[in-house]
Design an enzyme around this catalytic site. Structure first.
Site, mmCIF file in Angstrom:
data_model
loop_
_atom_site.group_PDB
_atom_site.id
_atom_site.type_symbol
_atom_site.label_atom_id
_atom_site.label_comp_id
_atom_site.label_asym_id
_atom_site.label_seq_id
_atom_site.Cartn_x
_atom_site.Cartn_y
_atom_site.Cartn_z
ATOM 1 N N TYR A 241 24.149 18.318 16.799
ATOM 2 C CA TYR A 241 22.946 17.614 17.230
ATOM 3 C C TYR A 241 21.898 17.593 16.126
ATOM 4 O O TYR A 241 21.275 18.603 15.815
ATOM 5 C CB TYR A 241 22.377 18.276 18.492
ATOM 6 N N HIS B 63 33.584 22.502 20.784
ATOM 7 C CA HIS B 63 32.860 21.266 21.066
ATOM 8 C C HIS B 63 33.787 20.057 21.048
ATOM 9 O O HIS B 63 34.396 19.744 20.041
ATOM 10 C CB HIS B 63 31.753 21.096 20.014
#
Length: 315
Positions: free
Chosen positions: A56, A118
Site C-alpha cells: 500500500y 498477501h
C-alpha cells in the site's frame, strides 16, 4: 463499537476494521497530518483492528501508521502482510523472513498481532505451501507475529489452501457485500470447522456501493457498475446513503469477525463508525435483493488461472 472473537486467536476485534491502504495515497493523495488524525480518531472511538501492507503506497501506509501508533500501539490489534510489492510478487522463504523485519521497522514496533501472506492467488500453490507457509510459521515461532494468515480474492482458492495449512486467519475481500455472498459457500463453514478467524474487506466493492463516481480502473462487469444508481435511489427513498447501508449490512454477518473498510480522513472514519449501528429497514433490504438478483456474484478473477477455482455447478 461491537467486538467479535477472531477465531481461535482469542483476540477481540472491532467489527469495523481500519483499512490503512488509503493512508498510503493509494487512491488519492492525503496529507500525512490528516491521515494520522484519522487513525487516531479511529482508535479513540473504538476501532482496534488495523490492517496494512508494504504494497500500500509502496510502504508509505506502513510508515505513516508507524508514526501514528507512537504511544498507542498497546491499544490496537495490528495486522500487516508480505509477498506482494508494487512491481512484483515474491512468496519465497527468504522474502517472508526478510519482510517481517522490514515491516516492524516501518511500523516502529517489535511485533505484529497478525502477519499474512498477501494475495496468495498470485503465487504458485507449491511455493505458497512449501516456502511461504513454513516461513510465516517460523515468524510466528519467533514471536515477531502472534498469529498468521492468508489473504486473497478467489474464495474457493482461499478455502483450498486453508484446508492444507494450520493458519489462524483468512482475509477474503469483495465476497460479502450487498452484491456478493460467495464467502458463505465454503469459507464460512470451513472457518467453523477449522477454527480460523474470518475477515471481510471491500464492503463497498471498490466504490460501487457508495455515492462516489466509479474509478476508470474498476474491473467489475458493466452490469454490476450500472446497478449503482439504482441502489442509490432505493436507499435515498428511505432517507439513507448507499454506503451506510452497505457497511451496516457487511458488518452484520455473525461469522465474520471484522469487516475492513479503507479510510484516511476523519470525516470518513466518523461516518463509517456511525454506519455500523444503522438498522436497515426490512423493506429496503427486500427491494435491494430484488434489484441485485440479476447481477449477484458477478465477480472478476485475479491471479494465476489455475488458482481461480470455478464454483461447483449443482445439477
Amino acid at each position: 463499537m461491537q467486538y467479535r472473537i477472531l477465531g481461535k486467536t482469542e483476540l477481540q476485534v472491532s467489527v469495523l476494521g481500519f483499512g490503512v491502504s488509503p493512508v498510503g495515497n493509494v487512491f488519492e493523495p492525503v496529507e500525512e497530518s490528516e491521515a494520522i488524525n484519522a487513525l487516531h480518531y479511529g482508535i479513540d472511538n473504538g476501532i482496534n483492528f488495523f490492517d496494512v501492507a508494504p504494497f500500500y503506497g509502496d510502504t508509505l501506509a506502513e510508515t505513516r501508521l508507524g508514526k501514528a501508533l507512537k504511544g498507542k500501539r498497546q491499544n490496537i490489534i495490528l495486522a500487516t502482510k508480505c509477498c506482494r510489492y508494487i512491481d512484483h510478487f515474491d512468496f519465497s522463504y527468504n522474502r517472508v523472513i526478510k519482510g517481517i523485519d522490514e515491516s516492524l521497522q516501518r511500523l516502529q514496533t517489535d511485533y505484529v498481532d497478525l502477519f499474512q501472506l498477501h494475495d496468495i492467488e498470485f503465487g504458485s500453490e507449491e511455493q505458497v505451501l512449501n516456502e511461504a507457509m513454513p516461513a510465516i510459521m517460523k515468524v510466528k515461532e519467533s514471536g515477531k507475529a502472534r498469529f498468521v494468515g492468508i489473504t486473497g480474492l478467489p474464495v474457493r482458492y482461499l478455502a483450498h489452501i486453508a484446508r492444507q495449512a494450520g493458519i489462524d486467519t483468512v482475509l477474503s475481500w469483495a465476497h460479502f457485500n450487498l452484491l456478493e455472498d460467495e464467502i458463505n459457500d465454503e469459507l464460512v463453514p470451513l472457518s467453523k470447522e477449522k477454527g480460523f478467524g474470518l475477515m471481510n474487506a471491500a464492503p463497498f466493492l471498490q466504490r460501487i456501493l457508495t455515492d462516489a463516481p466509479l474509478p476508470e480502473w474498476h474491473r467489475s462487469p458493466q452490469a454490476l457498475k450500472d446497478i449503482q444508481p439504482v441502489l442509490q435511489a432505493l436507499c435515498g427513498k428511505y432517507g439513507l446513503s448507499l454506503s451506510d447501508v452497505a457497511l451496516s449490512y457487511a458488518v452484520s454477518h455473525p461469522a465474520i469477525a471484522t469487516t475492513i473498510a479503507g479510510m484516511c480522513e476523519v470525516k470518513t472514519v466518523e461516518k463509517n463508525i456511525k454506519a455500523v449501528d444503522i438498522a436497515i429497514p426490512p423493506g429496503l433490504l427486500t427491494e435491494i435483493n430484488i434489484a441485485v438478483a440479476p447481477v449477484k456474484n458477478q465477480m472478476w478473477f485475479e491471479g494465476r488461472e489455475e488458482n481461480n477455482i470455478p464454483k461447483k455447478q449443482v445439477s
